[in-house]
Design an enzyme around this catalytic site. Structure first.
Site, PDB file in Angstrom:
ATOM      1  N   GLY A  87      54.042 -53.748 -33.290  1.00 12.40           N
ATOM      2  CA  GLY A  87      54.957 -53.524 -34.682  1.00 12.40           C
ATOM      3  C   GLY A  87      55.574 -54.879 -35.017  1.00 12.40           C
ATOM      4  NE  ARG A 171      53.948 -60.912 -24.816  1.00 10.99           N
ATOM      5  CZ  ARG A 171      54.527 -60.041 -24.822  1.00 10.99           C
ATOM      6  NH1 ARG A 171      55.720 -59.656 -24.445  1.00 10.99           N
ATOM      7  NH2 ARG A 171      54.041 -58.981 -25.474  1.00 10.99           N
ATOM      8  CG  ASP A 247      54.535 -48.750 -24.607  1.00 12.17           C
ATOM      9  OD1 ASP A 247      54.799 -47.946 -23.785  1.00 12.17           O
ATOM     10  OD2 ASP A 247      55.170 -49.682 -25.255  1.00 12.17           O
ATOM     11  CG  ASN A 248      56.548 -52.000 -22.476  1.00 12.36           C
ATOM     12  OD1 ASN A 248      55.900 -52.313 -23.426  1.00 12.36           O
ATOM     13  ND2 ASN A 248      57.842 -51.450 -22.344  1.00 12.36           N
TER      14      ASN A 248
HETATM   15  P1  AMP Z   1      58.975 -52.117 -26.482  1.00 18.75           P
HETATM   16  O1  AMP Z   1      60.266 -51.301 -26.209  1.00 18.75           O
HETATM   17  O2  AMP Z   1      59.235 -53.501 -26.866  1.00 18.75           O
HETATM   18  O3  AMP Z   1      57.705 -51.736 -25.797  1.00 18.75           O
HETATM   19  O4  AMP Z   1      58.518 -51.751 -27.994  1.00 18.75           O
HETATM   20  C1  AMP Z   1      57.865 -50.551 -28.200  1.00 18.75           C
HETATM   21  C2  AMP Z   1      57.210 -50.525 -29.708  1.00 18.75           C
HETATM   22  O5  AMP Z   1      58.019 -50.587 -30.595  1.00 18.75           O
HETATM   23  C3  AMP Z   1      56.289 -51.452 -29.613  1.00 18.75           C
HETATM   24  O6  AMP Z   1      55.079 -50.821 -30.388  1.00 18.75           O
HETATM   25  C4  AMP Z   1      56.832 -52.619 -30.274  1.00 18.75           C
HETATM   26  O7  AMP Z   1      55.854 -53.376 -31.299  1.00 18.75           O
HETATM   27  C5  AMP Z   1      57.676 -51.719 -31.601  1.00 18.75           C
HETATM   28  N1  AMP Z   1      58.936 -52.517 -31.783  1.00 18.75           N
HETATM   29  C6  AMP Z   1      59.866 -53.126 -31.127  1.00 18.75           C
HETATM   30  N2  AMP Z   1      60.625 -53.718 -31.770  1.00 18.75           N
HETATM   31  C7  AMP Z   1      60.421 -53.646 -33.178  1.00 18.75           C
HETATM   32  C8  AMP Z   1      60.606 -54.264 -34.409  1.00 18.75           C
HETATM   33  N3  AMP Z   1      61.720 -54.908 -34.665  1.00 18.75           N
HETATM   34  N4  AMP Z   1      59.798 -54.099 -35.421  1.00 18.75           N
HETATM   35  C9  AMP Z   1      58.687 -53.526 -35.434  1.00 18.75           C
HETATM   36  N5  AMP Z   1      58.295 -52.824 -34.306  1.00 18.75           N
HETATM   37  C10 AMP Z   1      59.023 -52.960 -33.364  1.00 18.75           C
HETATM   38 MG    MG Z   2      56.223 -53.191 -25.286  1.00 21.20          MG
END
Ligand code: AMP
Ligand code: MG
Length: 481
Positions: A87, A171, A247-248
């Site tokens: 995202g 990264r 997803d992580n």
């Molecule tokens: P994460 O918890 O970092 O693994 O994020 C989960 C999902 O949310 C992933 O698809 C990220 O790309 C998306 N995401 C997290 N923060 C943002 C943001 N500020 N804007 C857009 N997408 C986000």
């Molecule tokens: Mg993630």
């Protein structure tokens, strides 16, 4: 290694069907300014750090004409299936180092993409510096991880609970393919697409599996082993990932997505720092159970391509997952027994680990410091003199050590496996708060200390104390900042 004058990327991922990615262009940052460059890492992989600066300039001036793409994926977030995708990140390309190894270079905090849902696509300076610091700590602890090449301020404001300085991070990672990428393929693509993804993953990450009888089964087997290896390493150093959604979980076996992660101080398997983990799903002590659960989700995605006969496929997947408990037990106790001086693990020694952990919890002892103290005479006496139960444990342990050649043999093993410096939550917070206010002294010093986590000198002392209990019990970390 020779540095390249320009970044020359490859794009093997783009040979996959188009559903797996989306071409994106980064947001043009208002006033980009690099605040941290990992010079040594850049040079080790043959990149002149100036090229990263140039790239951001070229994006700003519209001169950069290469492809950027974001990856599509799904994932189980806190147990619930969701469709996701990068995202707020894009892959600039795949960088090949001298020995032929291939790495993704990703820019995170690069603006909204088609997968952004309600997100703003941005990241805060504090969160990006945190990722830089913790990923470098993990690397120096000897744990597979994504690395950080550089952090830059974007010159824009990012709104979370309050107004923050915006930032982005470069990264480096062997690959960003995740369990979630396979979940996306299994749910939204054809069987052929799934097969392409699986074979691409094998070729890219584990080419030796291609000649196996059933490469897909071998991939599953490999991923289970690689994740057992990774998460048992986390347990060894008291690392809590904090958001072990599928997803992580990277199929490369690298730790990544440094959101709400933190290192445990006082030993307690229920330790959770993440503000959104209300039920402790991703608590320290739950990490083995969760990675097994995640691996079962991975196994499910492979069913259509494991075997043409569905029942056979289920049986094969089940057999692989059934191996997890034994693999975990062996690897976990091996690493934990290394911490108390045993080179090889035998089930007859497991109780020593179980017992010392119980005693640490009961006596509110610091996980890192207790193991460090056990590796020196003075520390052993301090621990032993705390109470009768600890005295008894030390006595029993010492008998086993004597049977195996004494402390001369054991101390080097303990020193290799017990970090002395970990990024302590209270110091990390202070270092980051000061750094975003413009004073990077503590941040740089902490970085220096965590670059050499297994060695002690007099300056190390101030980085070794755990925070006071009140701080520790109220400390919270945040995701997606
Ligand atoms: P994460 O918890 O970092 O693994 O994020 C989960 C999902 O949310 C992933 O698809 C990220 O790309 C998306 N995401 C997290 N923060 C943002 C943001 N500020 N804007 C857009 N997408 C986000
Ligand atoms: Mg993630």
């Amino acid at each position: 290694m020779k540095t390249q004058n320009t970044l020359s990327f490859e794009y093997s991922y783009l040979n996959l069907p188009e559903k797996f990615y989306s071409f994106e262009y980064p947001q043009v940052f208002k006033y980009p300014e690099f605040v941290k460059i990992n010079d040594k890492l850049c040079r080790n992989i043959g990149i002149d750090p100036e090229n990263l600066v140039k790239l951001i300039d070229e994006i700003k001036s519209g001169r950069y004409n290469k492809k950027f793409f974001s990856q599509a994926y799904s994932g189980h977030q806190f147990g619930h299936f969701t469709n996701l995708g990068d995202g707020r990140a894009l892959i600039l390309g795949e960088h090949i180092i001298e020995n032929g190894d291939r790495f993704d270079i990703q820019l995170k905090g690069s603006g909204r993409t088609v997968y952004a849902r309600n997100g703003d696509g941005k990241a805060t300076l504090k969160a990006m510096l945190r990722e830089y610091l913790i990923s470098e700590a993990m690397y120096n602890l000897g744990i597979p991880t994504s690395r950080s090449l550089a952090v830059l301020k974007t010159g824009e404001k990012v709104y979370r609970e309050q107004e923050n300085e915006g930032a982005a991070i470069f990264r480096l990672m062997k690959s960003h393919i995740r369990i979630g990428t396979f979940e996306y393929a299994a749910n939204f693509c054809t069987k052929n697409d799934l097969k392409e993804l699986a074979y691409y993953t094998i070729k890219r990450l584990y080419p030796e599996l291609i000649n196996e009888d059933n490469p897909i089964q071998s991939l599953l087997n490999k991923i289970i082993k690689i994740q057992v290896n990774l998460v048992s390493d986390w347990m060894r150093v008291g690392f809590i990932h904090g958001v072990m959604n599928t997803d992580n979980v990277a199929l490369s076996g690298e730790t990544f997505d440094y959101g709400p992660c933190a290192f445990m101080n006082y030993y307690n398997p229920a330790t959770v720092y993440s503000s959104i983990d209300h039920f402790g799903r991703y608590a320290y002590g739950n990490q083995p159970r969760i990675i097994k659960w995640n691996l079962a989700r991975f196994a499910e995605t492979l069913l259509p391509i494991l075997h043409d006969d569905e029942n056979m496929a289920i049986q094969m997947a089940q057999n692989e997952i059934n191996e997890f408990d034994k693999l975990w037990e062996t690897e976990y106790y091996k690493k934990m027994l290394n911490k108390i001086g045993f080179e090889t693990a035998s089930p007859g020694l497991y109780f020593l680990i179980d017992d010392i952990l119980k005693l640490m919890q009961k006596n509110y002892l610091d996980f890192t410091n207790t193991f460090f103290m056990l590796s020196n005479q003075e520390g052993r006496e301090i621990i032993s003199n705390k109470n009768d139960e600890l005295k008894q444990w030390v006595k029993t342990w010492e008998k086993f050590i004597d049977d195996r050649g004494g402390f001369e043999n054991s101390i080097p093993i303990m020193q290799k496996n017990n970090p002395i410096v970990i990024p302590r939550n209270h110091i990390v917070e202070r270092a980051l708060d000061e750094a975003i206010a413009g004073n990077t002294y503590l941040f740089e010093n902490l970085l220096k200390k965590i670059s050499n986590p297994y060695s002690y000198d007099i300056e190390t002392d101030e980085y070794m104390n755990p925070p006071d209990f009140a701080f520790e019990t109220s400390y919270q970390t945040f995701c997606g900042t």
